[in-house]
Design a protein around this motif. Structure first.
Motif, PDB file in Angstrom:
ATOM      1  N   GLY A  74     -30.989 -51.687 -18.757  1.00  0.00           N
ATOM      2  CA  GLY A  74     -29.604 -52.388 -18.952  1.00  0.00           C
ATOM      3  C   GLY A  74     -28.891 -51.841 -20.421  1.00  0.00           C
ATOM      4  N   ILE A  75     -27.812 -52.243 -20.397  1.00  0.00           N
ATOM      5  CA  ILE A  75     -27.091 -51.448 -21.256  1.00  0.00           C
ATOM      6  C   ILE A  75     -27.212 -53.026 -22.614  1.00  0.00           C
ATOM      7  N   TRP A  76     -27.374 -54.457 -21.941  1.00  0.00           N
ATOM      8  CA  TRP A  76     -27.369 -55.276 -22.810  1.00  0.00           C
ATOM      9  C   TRP A  76     -28.332 -56.041 -23.206  1.00  0.00           C
ATOM     10  N   ARG A  77     -29.283 -55.577 -22.818  1.00  0.00           N
ATOM     11  CA  ARG A  77     -31.044 -54.932 -23.402  1.00  0.00           C
ATOM     12  C   ARG A  77     -31.113 -54.220 -24.284  1.00  0.00           C
ATOM     13  N   GLY A  78     -30.228 -52.868 -24.035  1.00  0.00           N
ATOM     14  CA  GLY A  78     -30.856 -51.296 -24.531  1.00  0.00           C
ATOM     15  C   GLY A  78     -31.954 -51.058 -24.615  1.00  0.00           C
ATOM     16  N   CYS A  79     -33.193 -51.295 -23.096  1.00  0.00           N
ATOM     17  CA  CYS A  79     -34.114 -50.431 -23.000  1.00  0.00           C
ATOM     18  C   CYS A  79     -34.469 -51.235 -21.352  1.00  0.00           C
ATOM     19  N   ASP A  80     -35.527 -50.769 -20.375  1.00  0.00           N
ATOM     20  CA  ASP A  80     -35.836 -51.020 -19.576  1.00  0.00           C
ATOM     21  C   ASP A  80     -36.660 -52.337 -18.990  1.00  0.00           C
ATOM     22  N   TYR A  81     -36.194 -52.437 -17.998  1.00  0.00           N
ATOM     23  CA  TYR A  81     -37.299 -54.332 -17.723  1.00  0.00           C
ATOM     24  C   TYR A  81     -37.398 -54.131 -15.921  1.00  0.00           C
ATOM     25  N   LEU A  82     -37.975 -54.911 -15.692  1.00  0.00           N
ATOM     26  CA  LEU A  82     -38.163 -55.095 -14.568  1.00  0.00           C
ATOM     27  C   LEU A  82     -37.277 -56.123 -13.626  1.00  0.00           C
ATOM     28  N   ASN A  83     -36.150 -55.383 -12.668  1.00  0.00           N
ATOM     29  CA  ASN A  83     -35.700 -55.829 -11.924  1.00  0.00           C
ATOM     30  C   ASN A  83     -36.161 -56.712 -10.223  1.00  0.00           C
ATOM     31  N   LEU A  84     -36.727 -58.502 -10.134  1.00  0.00           N
ATOM     32  CA  LEU A  84     -36.996 -59.140  -9.994  1.00  0.00           C
ATOM     33  C   LEU A  84     -36.784 -58.872  -8.242  1.00  0.00           C
ATOM     34  N   ASP A  85     -36.804 -58.074  -6.460  1.00  0.00           N
ATOM     35  CA  ASP A  85     -35.937 -57.759  -6.432  1.00  0.00           C
ATOM     36  C   ASP A  85     -35.954 -59.799  -5.580  1.00  0.00           C
ATOM     37  N   ASP A  86     -36.995 -59.525  -4.878  1.00  0.00           N
ATOM     38  CA  ASP A  86     -37.608 -60.665  -3.884  1.00  0.00           C
ATOM     39  C   ASP A  86     -38.988 -61.593  -4.741  1.00  0.00           C
ATOM     40  N   LEU A  87     -39.023 -62.825  -4.175  1.00  0.00           N
ATOM     41  CA  LEU A  87     -40.368 -63.343  -4.859  1.00  0.00           C
ATOM     42  C   LEU A  87     -40.564 -64.258  -3.481  1.00  0.00           C
ATOM     43  N   PHE A  88     -40.885 -63.765  -1.679  1.00  0.00           N
ATOM     44  CA  PHE A  88     -41.260 -64.811  -1.108  1.00  0.00           C
ATOM     45  C   PHE A  88     -42.582 -65.613  -0.513  1.00  0.00           C
ATOM     46  N   VAL A  89     -42.527 -66.506  -0.036  1.00  0.00           N
ATOM     47  CA  VAL A  89     -44.285 -66.670   0.246  1.00  0.00           C
ATOM     48  C   VAL A  89     -44.158 -67.548   1.669  1.00  0.00           C
ATOM     49  N   ALA A  90     -44.989 -67.427   2.315  1.00  0.00           N
ATOM     50  CA  ALA A  90     -44.867 -68.268   4.289  1.00  0.00           C
ATOM     51  C   ALA A  90     -44.635 -69.393   4.285  1.00  0.00           C
ATOM     52  N   GLU A  91     -44.226 -69.780   4.709  1.00  0.00           N
ATOM     53  CA  GLU A  91     -44.386 -71.850   4.678  1.00  0.00           C
ATOM     54  C   GLU A  91     -45.155 -71.934   4.511  1.00  0.00           C
ATOM     55  N   ALA A  92     -46.056 -72.042   5.769  1.00  0.00           N
ATOM     56  CA  ALA A  92     -47.313 -72.054   5.804  1.00  0.00           C
ATOM     57  C   ALA A  92     -48.747 -71.850   4.695  1.00  0.00           C
TER      58      ALA A  92
END
Length: 156
Positions: A74-92
């Motif tokens: 990321g240019i705004w951080r000037g370094c790498d970061y982890l880009n979380l794409d999705d978090l999902f938990v099944a309804e049950a």
């Protein structure tokens, strides 16, 4: 929760992860737009370096949730970061601590690489926004812009 296990997903988990992705797409009313397939997940997991990473939550050996991410610069951080794409938990499995366990494991992954994380959440998903605020994540409003290859070709 007893019997809850979170582990890094492997290529052998592609079908289970895809099934959870399909459940996420159905939950959000986006089923027609899910382009990932078990085969494309296998390819992403076996690429060198891997194109994506996944943590899989299981209760009693049954997949109940996942978190996915990519590593980006990321240019705004000037370094790498982890880009979380999705978090999902099944309804049950909601309300059983699965989301907390997935995010704790995701934070450990980021920390092991000395990285922070960034992700997006729909502005109308108040439950997710409260969950992320409880974790101490900062939130700001932005508009997500997508530009498909087809639109790029025809846009000029």
């Amino acid at each position: 929760m007893a019997g809850l296990k979170v582990r890094r997903a492997t290529v052998e988990d592609a079908a289970e992860v895809h099934a959870l992705m399909a459940a996420l797409a159905a939950y959000e009313g986006l089923t027609p737009y899910l382009a990932a397939t078990p085969a494309s997940l296998e390819a992403a997991l076996t690429a060198q370096p891997p194109r994506a990473a996944f943590l899989l939550a299981q209760i009693g050996g049954r997949a109940v949730g996942f978190v996915s991410w990519t590593r980006v610069y990321g240019i705004w951080r000037g370094c790498d970061y982890l880009n979380l794409d999705d978090l999902f938990v099944a309804e049950a499995a909601r309300g059983a601590g699965v989301g907390d366990a997935l995010m704790r494991a995701f934070a450990a992954e980021a920390e092991s690489e000395g990285l922070g994380a960034r992700w997006e959440v729909r502005t109308d998903n108040q439950g997710a926004r409260r969950f992320y605020a409880r974790l101490g994540a900062e939130q700001e409003e932005k508009v997500v812009v997508r530009w498909s290859a087809e639109a790029m070709r025809s846009g000029f």
